[in-house]
Design a protein around this motif. Structure first.
Motif, PDB file in Angstrom:
ATOM      1  N   TYR A  77       0.857  -1.184   0.000  1.00 13.03           N
ATOM      2  CA  TYR A  77       0.000   0.000   0.000  1.00 13.03           C
ATOM      3  C   TYR A  77       0.896   1.237   0.000  1.00 13.03           C
ATOM      4  CZ  TYR A  77      -4.045  -2.874   1.433  1.00 13.03           C
ATOM      5  OH  TYR A  77      -5.056  -3.797   1.493  1.00 13.03           O
ATOM      6  N   GLN A  78       0.332   2.366  -0.419  1.00 11.59           N
ATOM      7  CA  GLN A  78       1.034   3.632  -0.224  1.00 11.59           C
ATOM      8  C   GLN A  78       0.776   4.101   1.202  1.00 11.59           C
ATOM      9  OE1 GLN A  78      -0.659   5.799  -3.645  1.00 11.59           O
ATOM     10  NE2 GLN A  78       1.400   5.959  -4.458  1.00 11.59           N
ATOM     11  N   ASN A 116      -1.900  -2.945  -3.895  1.00  9.97           N
ATOM     12  CA  ASN A 116      -3.255  -2.414  -3.789  1.00  9.97           C
ATOM     13  C   ASN A 116      -3.468  -1.200  -4.689  1.00  9.97           C
ATOM     14  OD1 ASN A 116      -5.909  -2.016  -2.282  1.00  9.97           O
ATOM     15  ND2 ASN A 116      -4.910  -0.056  -1.905  1.00  9.97           N
ATOM     16  N   ASP A 117      -2.414  -0.436  -4.947  1.00  9.58           N
ATOM     17  CA  ASP A 117      -2.596   0.837  -5.647  1.00  9.58           C
ATOM     18  C   ASP A 117      -1.619   1.009  -6.801  1.00  9.58           C
ATOM     19  OD1 ASP A 117      -0.362   1.215  -3.862  1.00  9.58           O
ATOM     20  OD2 ASP A 117      -1.788   1.942  -2.360  1.00  9.58           O
ATOM     21  N   ASN A 141     -14.238   3.873   2.006  1.00  5.93           N
ATOM     22  CA  ASN A 141     -14.239   3.688   0.550  1.00  5.93           C
ATOM     23  C   ASN A 141     -13.279   4.595  -0.200  1.00  5.93           C
ATOM     24  OD1 ASN A 141     -16.347   1.686   0.606  1.00  5.93           O
ATOM     25  ND2 ASN A 141     -17.796   3.351   1.011  1.00  5.93           N
ATOM     26  N   GLY A 142     -12.678   5.562   0.478  1.00  8.24           N
ATOM     27  CA  GLY A 142     -11.791   6.484  -0.208  1.00  8.24           C
ATOM     28  C   GLY A 142     -12.577   7.471  -1.068  1.00  8.24           C
ATOM     29  N   GLN A 150     -12.751   8.545  -5.010  1.00  7.82           N
ATOM     30  CA  GLN A 150     -12.310   8.202  -6.359  1.00  7.82           C
ATOM     31  C   GLN A 150     -11.751   9.428  -7.081  1.00  7.82           C
ATOM     32  OE1 GLN A 150     -15.324   6.303  -8.690  1.00  7.82           O
ATOM     33  NE2 GLN A 150     -13.910   5.565 -10.240  1.00  7.82           N
ATOM     34  N   ALA A 164      -6.055  11.234  -4.242  1.00  9.02           N
ATOM     35  CA  ALA A 164      -5.051  10.423  -3.547  1.00  9.02           C
ATOM     36  C   ALA A 164      -5.603   9.762  -2.296  1.00  9.02           C
ATOM     37  CB  ALA A 164      -3.841  11.286  -3.184  1.00  9.02           C
ATOM     38  N   GLN A 209      -7.152   7.110  -0.517  1.00 10.17           N
ATOM     39  CA  GLN A 209      -7.425   5.709  -0.777  1.00 10.17           C
ATOM     40  C   GLN A 209      -8.387   5.132   0.247  1.00 10.17           C
ATOM     41  OE1 GLN A 209      -3.907   3.141   0.430  1.00 10.17           O
ATOM     42  NE2 GLN A 209      -2.908   5.151   0.432  1.00 10.17           N
ATOM     43  N   ALA A 210      -8.944   3.975  -0.073  1.00  9.72           N
ATOM     44  CA  ALA A 210      -9.844   3.286   0.845  1.00  9.72           C
ATOM     45  C   ALA A 210      -9.042   2.590   1.937  1.00  9.72           C
ATOM     46  CB  ALA A 210     -10.680   2.263   0.079  1.00  9.72           C
ATOM     47  N   GLN A 234      -7.244  -1.817   5.264  1.00 14.84           N
ATOM     48  CA  GLN A 234      -6.002  -1.485   5.960  1.00 14.84           C
ATOM     49  C   GLN A 234      -6.199  -1.309   7.463  1.00 14.84           C
ATOM     50  OE1 GLN A 234      -3.516   1.545   4.037  1.00 14.84           O
ATOM     51  NE2 GLN A 234      -4.981   1.629   2.366  1.00 14.84           N
TER      52      GLN A 234
END
Length: 380
Positions: free
Chosen positions: A133-134, A192-193, A330-331, A333, A336, A338-339, A343
């Motif tokens: 992940y980031q 993931n990203d 859900n982050g 869309q 930057a 993210q969901a 995590q």
């Protein structure tokens, strides 16, 4: 001139002999100059191939340059030697074609055996799924119901120079990956990203973590200890802040650790329905925020103008709490953000939502409970 050269040679030889007597220093220097040997079969195979290729190159270089120096010295013009005049020599052309081909064929056998060993992840005794992940790693012990995130433990104050850097600056995590000794462990890697790369030199593992694709690697070692690596793929602004720490434990200690993790997971499941107090949520939420959110939104919640929005007085933190939970789960869309559903746990999401709504002077006064996050995930 000859006497001076002999004197310089004697001084140099004396210095070399004196330096060689300092065994530990010489060993450290060798390790720094040479490729790390590692503690697994894969890393040892890579080291052996490296040393084989190096000595082959040394022998070839010594032979070629030695012959050149001899020819230049023995057939120099000052000795009255006249150069030969020819355009081709079948024997020489055959030699410089056949000899390199034979060398390549000979070294192909150990190189192929090493590659087969690197890619042979069969008959593994344990499978661990690794997701990049980031900017953190998630480890899941397949079939054991144990999963956790591993994030940088170095504080933002150290990173930005507000306090002195610690001994393990940018090389420490809150939750290291733990594996048993004398056990073949297969790693299943994905992203993931963006593309990440899981690299631990001492284990001889370096594999890309690609979104939507699984790659595999493996490790087996009898050397108990802690081994450090890092993401080896440029994956964003905090690429330097996602180290890897692997702790190898004896099998008995690992089994005890795994049992503790399973018990903690069961205990956590029982706390989802618990009504947490404001103080509990704020204390936990601050730690979650500093670990997962401060890199973008800042320790003080002011964000980075034009890049990451502030948490202080924002529409999200001051608006309906259901919308705030949705942003974390859900982050957003196209941004930057993210969901975090996969995590962070329901408890951590509830805690950080509560913290963001009541820190830095926001003082909304409401709280999110873990059961609220779970219901949101389930569409209730």
């Amino acid at each position: 001139m000859l006497k001076r050269a002999k004197a310089l040679f004697a001084v140099a030889l004396t210095a070399l002999v004196g330096a060689s007597s300092v065994g530990q220093a010489a060993e450290v220097s060798t390790r720094q100059l040479n490729m790390p040997q590692g503690v697994t079969e894969v890393s040892q195979a890579a080291y052996d191939i490296h040393m084989l290729m190096m000595w082959v190159c040394v022998v070839i270089g010594a032979a070629v340059f030695g012959f050149m120096i001899y020819v230049m010295f023995a057939h120099r013009k000052s000795r009255g030697v006249k150069p030969a005049n020819f355009h081709e020599h079948v024997g020489v052309e055959l030699a410089w074609t056949i000899v390199p081909a034979l060398i390549l064929i000979v070294i192909a056998f150990p190189a192929t055996n090493a590659l087969l060993k690197v890619y042979d992840a069969s008959e593994a005794e344990m499978d661990i799924k690794i997701t990049g992940y980031q900017w953190k790693w998630q480890y899941e012990y397949l079939g054991e119901d144990v999963r956790f995130m591993s994030s940088l433990r170095t504080s933002q104050d150290e990173i930005y120079g507000r306090e002195e850097k610690g001994e393990h600056y940018l090389r420490e995590v809150d939750n290291p990956l733990v594996i048993p000794a004398d056990t073949k462990v297969r790693f299943l890697l994905t992203g993931n990203d963006v593309i990440h790369s899981w690299w631990v030199p001492d284990l001889g593992v370096k594999k890309d973590a690609l979104p939507g694709i699984f790659t595999e690697a493996w490790a087996k070692t009898s050397e108990v200890g802690v081994y450090v690596g890092e993401c080896a793929e440029l994956c964003g602004k905090d690429h330097a802040f996602m180290p890897i720490v692997v702790e190898v434990k004896p099998k008995e200690e690992f089994n005890a650790w795994l049992a503790e993790q399973k018990a903690a997971a069961a205990e956590y499941a029982s706390t989802i329905g618990k009504a947490w107090s404001m103080d509990e949520l704020m204390e936990r939420g601050e730690q979650v925020y500093l670990t997962n959110c401060a890199g973008c939104h800042g320790v003080d919640g002011l964000g980075i103008p034009g890049v990451f929005p502030p948490m202080v007085g924002s529409e999200v933190t001051m608006g309906p709490i259901e919308k705030h939970i949705d942003v974390l789960v859900n982050g957003v869309q196209g941004t930057a953000m993210q969901a975090f559903a996969a995590q962070l746990s329901e408890v951590d999401i509830a805690a950080v939502v509560t913290y963001e709504r009541n820190a830095w002077g926001n003082d909304v006064g409401d709280m999110a409970q873990p059961i609220d996050v779970l219901n949101h995930k389930n569409g209730q």
